[in-house]
Write a protein that holds these residues in place. Sequence first.
Motif, PDB file in Angstrom:
ATOM      1  N   SER A 181      12.683  68.633  40.959  1.00  0.00           N
ATOM      2  CA  SER A 181      11.875  67.636  41.622  1.00  0.00           C
ATOM      3  C   SER A 181      10.577  68.027  42.047  1.00  0.00           C
ATOM      4  N   ALA A 182       9.721  67.056  42.409  1.00  0.00           N
ATOM      5  CA  ALA A 182       8.219  67.592  42.783  1.00  0.00           C
ATOM      6  C   ALA A 182       8.382  68.396  43.926  1.00  0.00           C
ATOM      7  N   ALA A 183       9.146  68.304  44.757  1.00  0.00           N
ATOM      8  CA  ALA A 183       8.895  69.058  46.171  1.00  0.00           C
ATOM      9  C   ALA A 183       9.417  70.375  45.791  1.00  0.00           C
ATOM     10  N   GLY A 184      10.628  70.633  44.738  1.00  0.00           N
ATOM     11  CA  GLY A 184      10.982  71.700  44.508  1.00  0.00           C
ATOM     12  C   GLY A 184      10.367  72.817  43.632  1.00  0.00           C
ATOM     13  N   ARG A 185       9.059  72.187  43.107  1.00  0.00           N
ATOM     14  CA  ARG A 185       8.110  72.733  42.133  1.00  0.00           C
ATOM     15  C   ARG A 185       8.004  74.320  42.411  1.00  0.00           C
ATOM     16  N   PRO A 186       7.498  74.743  43.815  1.00  0.00           N
ATOM     17  CA  PRO A 186       7.020  75.997  44.122  1.00  0.00           C
ATOM     18  C   PRO A 186       8.224  77.179  43.956  1.00  0.00           C
ATOM     19  N   ALA A 187       9.490  76.682  43.846  1.00  0.00           N
ATOM     20  CA  ALA A 187      10.457  77.747  43.860  1.00  0.00           C
ATOM     21  C   ALA A 187      10.503  78.280  42.256  1.00  0.00           C
ATOM     22  N   TYR A 188      10.039  77.679  41.375  1.00  0.00           N
ATOM     23  CA  TYR A 188       9.739  77.809  40.078  1.00  0.00           C
ATOM     24  C   TYR A 188       8.588  78.459  39.444  1.00  0.00           C
ATOM     25  N   GLU A 189       7.926  79.121  40.350  1.00  0.00           N
ATOM     26  CA  GLU A 189       6.549  79.831  40.052  1.00  0.00           C
ATOM     27  C   GLU A 189       6.509  80.853  38.803  1.00  0.00           C
ATOM     28  N   GLY A 199       7.412  72.822  29.595  1.00  0.00           N
ATOM     29  CA  GLY A 199       7.535  71.659  30.477  1.00  0.00           C
ATOM     30  C   GLY A 199       9.028  71.369  31.176  1.00  0.00           C
ATOM     31  N   ILE A 200       9.141  70.138  31.519  1.00  0.00           N
ATOM     32  CA  ILE A 200      10.417  69.868  32.383  1.00  0.00           C
ATOM     33  C   ILE A 200      11.211  68.763  31.636  1.00  0.00           C
ATOM     34  N   ASP A 201      12.301  68.549  32.033  1.00  0.00           N
ATOM     35  CA  ASP A 201      13.075  67.424  31.431  1.00  0.00           C
ATOM     36  C   ASP A 201      13.933  66.984  32.810  1.00  0.00           C
ATOM     37  N   VAL A 202      13.711  65.823  33.251  1.00  0.00           N
ATOM     38  CA  VAL A 202      13.996  65.091  34.383  1.00  0.00           C
ATOM     39  C   VAL A 202      14.715  63.965  34.382  1.00  0.00           C
ATOM     40  N   ASP A 203      15.819  63.847  34.887  1.00  0.00           N
ATOM     41  CA  ASP A 203      16.437  62.392  35.061  1.00  0.00           C
ATOM     42  C   ASP A 203      16.491  61.711  36.395  1.00  0.00           C
ATOM     43  N   THR A 204      17.551  62.338  37.387  1.00  0.00           N
ATOM     44  CA  THR A 204      17.421  61.753  38.692  1.00  0.00           C
ATOM     45  C   THR A 204      16.383  61.626  39.293  1.00  0.00           C
ATOM     46  N   ALA A 205      15.355  62.727  39.560  1.00  0.00           N
ATOM     47  CA  ALA A 205      14.325  62.654  40.101  1.00  0.00           C
ATOM     48  C   ALA A 205      13.203  61.612  39.627  1.00  0.00           C
ATOM     49  N   ALA A 206      13.380  61.079  38.556  1.00  0.00           N
ATOM     50  CA  ALA A 206      12.654  60.191  37.930  1.00  0.00           C
ATOM     51  C   ALA A 206      12.826  58.723  38.175  1.00  0.00           C
ATOM     52  N   ARG A 207      13.757  58.573  39.055  1.00  0.00           N
ATOM     53  CA  ARG A 207      14.412  57.181  39.225  1.00  0.00           C
ATOM     54  C   ARG A 207      14.124  56.651  40.716  1.00  0.00           C
ATOM     55  N   ASN A 208      13.863  55.561  40.637  1.00  0.00           N
ATOM     56  CA  ASN A 208      13.737  54.784  42.121  1.00  0.00           C
ATOM     57  C   ASN A 208      15.278  54.816  42.699  1.00  0.00           C
ATOM     58  N   ARG A 209      15.404  55.359  43.982  1.00  0.00           N
ATOM     59  CA  ARG A 209      16.525  55.523  44.714  1.00  0.00           C
ATOM     60  C   ARG A 209      17.290  54.118  45.242  1.00  0.00           C
ATOM     61  N   VAL A 210      16.704  52.925  45.136  1.00  0.00           N
ATOM     62  CA  VAL A 210      17.336  51.676  45.340  1.00  0.00           C
ATOM     63  C   VAL A 210      17.707  51.170  43.997  1.00  0.00           C
ATOM     64  N   THR A 211      16.825  51.162  42.874  1.00  0.00           N
ATOM     65  CA  THR A 211      17.255  50.158  41.692  1.00  0.00           C
ATOM     66  C   THR A 211      17.955  51.280  40.530  1.00  0.00           C
ATOM     67  N   ALA A 223       4.722  64.570  37.651  1.00  0.00           N
ATOM     68  CA  ALA A 223       3.673  65.059  36.692  1.00  0.00           C
ATOM     69  C   ALA A 223       2.528  65.739  37.411  1.00  0.00           C
ATOM     70  N   ARG A 224       2.391  65.362  38.746  1.00  0.00           N
ATOM     71  CA  ARG A 224       1.211  65.921  39.324  1.00  0.00           C
ATOM     72  C   ARG A 224       1.960  67.458  39.937  1.00  0.00           C
ATOM     73  N   ALA A 225       2.965  67.410  40.510  1.00  0.00           N
ATOM     74  CA  ALA A 225       3.658  68.787  40.968  1.00  0.00           C
ATOM     75  C   ALA A 225       3.558  69.819  39.780  1.00  0.00           C
ATOM     76  N   TRP A 226       4.333  69.506  38.805  1.00  0.00           N
ATOM     77  CA  TRP A 226       4.383  70.412  37.695  1.00  0.00           C
ATOM     78  C   TRP A 226       3.176  70.617  36.960  1.00  0.00           C
ATOM     79  N   ARG A 227       2.374  69.766  36.895  1.00  0.00           N
ATOM     80  CA  ARG A 227       1.347  70.251  35.817  1.00  0.00           C
ATOM     81  C   ARG A 227      -0.096  70.693  37.116  1.00  0.00           C
ATOM     82  N   THR A 228       0.067  70.501  38.086  1.00  0.00           N
ATOM     83  CA  THR A 228      -1.096  71.082  38.897  1.00  0.00           C
ATOM     84  C   THR A 228      -0.584  71.931  40.028  1.00  0.00           C
ATOM     85  N   GLY A 229       0.640  72.142  40.308  1.00  0.00           N
ATOM     86  CA  GLY A 229       1.348  72.914  41.484  1.00  0.00           C
ATOM     87  C   GLY A 229       1.195  72.211  42.861  1.00  0.00           C
ATOM     88  N   ILE A 230       0.720  71.026  42.619  1.00  0.00           N
ATOM     89  CA  ILE A 230       0.463  70.217  44.101  1.00  0.00           C
ATOM     90  C   ILE A 230       1.598  69.337  44.455  1.00  0.00           C
TER      91      ILE A 230
END
Length: 252
Positions: A181-189, A199-211, A223-230
Amino acid sequence: MRPLSQTLLKVCGATGLGDIEAAAAAGADCVGLWHGVPGGPSELALDGLAALVAAARPAGLLPVLVTFLADAGELAAIVRRTGVAWVQLHAYQPPAVVRALREALPAEVGLVKVLHVDEAGGCVERPLIGAYERAGTDLFLIDTATGDGRIGSTGAALDPGRLTALLPRLTRPFLLAGGLSAAGRPAYEDVVRHSGFRGIDVDTAARNRVTGRFGVPEIAALARAWRTGIPHTAAPAPAGGFPDHPRLELSR
């Protein structure tokens, strides 16, 4: 067509043109397309796979076949028919399948082999890593295997501490998957700083929770979290070059 990013973002399980459009708009590099995954929620018929490959390329996305199939001849025929750029072997195919597929495909088609890490940190493919590399694997993808045997897009998190014994065995670059996930990025420093991380491969966290479909804000946040650490939702960082491995510089 934009170059691949220094930190690749692959979103997996597209099933329609809207998913392709969202992935491209949010700054993803690669899109995983399922075929030969029995019972998989994102499984595509062969014609549907070919249609999404055709849509991905002009959108600037590298189309990746994600499959459990193990017949090299069948897989090579699928590549020729659909024009996918990479083949991701996402089950327990042996090194002999990788070798046969490497011999059957053009050099520019990348081969990705998934390594499955269980909840205790064990990896069933660990003794075969060297054989996979010699057979022609270009890129590994490290993913979670759950206690009940599920593999692929499980949403189960991969404990970064479980990777310390596995990573030194790899001489090919790798992507990371497993409940990211974006929020979990710091744990993988420490993993991100590894010389083989690509890089990363994501399914669940790339999806809208409603649709349940790919969402632009969700993918952009990854993209922002894993490329910049923010780890905040925002537009993705600009794409850069990706010169580290020749077969990863594929035509898109």
